[in-house]
Design a protein around this motif. Sequence first.
Motif, PDB file in Angstrom:
ATOM      1  N   GLU A  63       3.202   0.624   7.976  1.00 30.94           N
ATOM      2  CA  GLU A  63       4.170  -0.350   8.466  1.00 30.94           C
ATOM      3  C   GLU A  63       5.323   0.406   9.122  1.00 30.94           C
ATOM      4  N   HIS A  64       5.922  -0.203  10.126  1.00 28.60           N
ATOM      5  CA  HIS A  64       7.096   0.417  10.745  1.00 28.60           C
ATOM      6  C   HIS A  64       8.242   0.395   9.749  1.00 28.60           C
ATOM      7  N   ASP A  65       8.995   1.462   9.729  1.00 27.94           N
ATOM      8  CA  ASP A  65      10.161   1.569   8.861  1.00 27.94           C
ATOM      9  C   ASP A  65      11.262   0.689   9.445  1.00 27.94           C
ATOM     10  N   GLU A  66      11.715  -0.286   8.681  1.00 20.57           N
ATOM     11  CA  GLU A  66      12.734  -1.212   9.194  1.00 20.57           C
ATOM     12  C   GLU A  66      14.078  -0.536   9.415  1.00 20.57           C
TER      13      GLU A  66
ATOM     14  N   GLY B 114      13.082   2.966  13.337  1.00 18.66           N
ATOM     15  CA  GLY B 114      11.948   2.523  14.138  1.00 18.66           C
ATOM     16  C   GLY B 114      11.038   3.640  14.614  1.00 18.66           C
ATOM     17  N   ARG B 115      11.503   4.891  14.524  1.00 22.29           N
ATOM     18  CA  ARG B 115      10.665   6.017  14.944  1.00 22.29           C
ATOM     19  C   ARG B 115       9.651   6.406  13.874  1.00 22.29           C
ATOM     20  N   GLN B 116       9.890   5.962  12.657  1.00 14.57           N
ATOM     21  CA  GLN B 116       9.026   6.338  11.539  1.00 14.57           C
ATOM     22  C   GLN B 116       8.206   5.149  11.066  1.00 14.57           C
ATOM     23  N   PHE B 117       7.237   5.462  10.225  1.00 13.77           N
ATOM     24  CA  PHE B 117       6.519   4.406   9.543  1.00 13.77           C
ATOM     25  C   PHE B 117       6.453   4.743   8.066  1.00 13.77           C
ATOM     26  N   ILE B 118       6.193   3.745   7.287  1.00 12.39           N
ATOM     27  CA  ILE B 118       6.008   3.931   5.850  1.00 12.39           C
ATOM     28  C   ILE B 118       4.582   3.513   5.511  1.00 12.39           C
ATOM     29  N   VAL B 119       4.119   3.986   4.391  1.00 12.00           N
ATOM     30  CA  VAL B 119       2.788   3.593   3.918  1.00 12.00           C
ATOM     31  C   VAL B 119       2.931   2.987   2.536  1.00 12.00           C
ATOM     32  N   ARG B 120       2.095   2.005   2.288  1.00  9.91           N
ATOM     33  CA  ARG B 120       2.051   1.403   0.956  1.00  9.91           C
ATOM     34  C   ARG B 120       0.596   1.242   0.572  1.00  9.91           C
ATOM     35  N   ILE B 121       0.356   1.215  -0.706  1.00 12.95           N
ATOM     36  CA  ILE B 121      -1.010   1.095  -1.207  1.00 12.95           C
ATOM     37  C   ILE B 121      -1.483  -0.346  -1.017  1.00 12.95           C
ATOM     38  N   SER B 122      -2.746  -0.513  -0.635  1.00 14.00           N
ATOM     39  CA  SER B 122      -3.324  -1.849  -0.457  1.00 14.00           C
ATOM     40  C   SER B 122      -4.008  -2.282  -1.757  1.00 14.00           C
ATOM     41  N   ALA B 123      -4.460  -3.523  -1.778  1.00 11.59           N
ATOM     42  CA  ALA B 123      -5.204  -4.015  -2.948  1.00 11.59           C
ATOM     43  C   ALA B 123      -6.453  -3.171  -3.168  1.00 11.59           C
ATOM     44  N   GLU B 124      -7.117  -2.776  -2.078  1.00 12.82           N
ATOM     45  CA  GLU B 124      -8.301  -1.923  -2.189  1.00 12.82           C
ATOM     46  C   GLU B 124      -7.929  -0.545  -2.739  1.00 12.82           C
ATOM     47  N   GLY B 125      -6.753  -0.056  -2.366  1.00 13.49           N
ATOM     48  CA  GLY B 125      -6.272   1.219  -2.893  1.00 13.49           C
ATOM     49  C   GLY B 125      -6.001   1.143  -4.383  1.00 13.49           C
TER      50      GLY B 125
END
Length: 178
Positions: free
Chosen positions: A116-119, A122-133
Amino acid sequence: MTVPVQSTNSPPSVGRRRPPAANEDSGLPENDENSRIDPAFVTALRTSITRLARAQRAERQRDPQALPVSLISALSALQRLGPLTPTQLAHLEGVRKPSMTRALAALTERGLVIREHDEYDGRQFIVRISAEGLTAVARSRDIVDGWYFRRLRQLDQQDLADLMRAGGALVRLANETA
């Protein structure tokens, strides 16, 4: 309480390297008469923990769908800490950013993390674990926990009680090094 260094079922330590003598260069503390820590115990503890870690990795890898330990570790960090930037995750995992970028690409491709884009930047993104993860992490833990349950059931009551008493100290030791 005295902890045996070697069980009666273990092969003798013929040809095995003894720990270096304590001195300023070795990093080992001086072993004076007031020391409560037997260097042979330290060696046995280190060796046992290393062998357990190898055995649990091998057990995890027996699953044809198993992820490499490094990917499970990154997923576990995201589960525990929430969304992070790749740089933050690389720092936490003790790897360089390019290595983490490759790991995150593999996890994203498998649908185990979501970018996801970092709110705030805007130049960075973040990652989060999904339900599958989350499912992948739980499966990995179930495999290893099952292996430990099978191994612990093989111990006699006294050894099991000793391990249960030592469990808190092992948790504290592991948390202090993280």
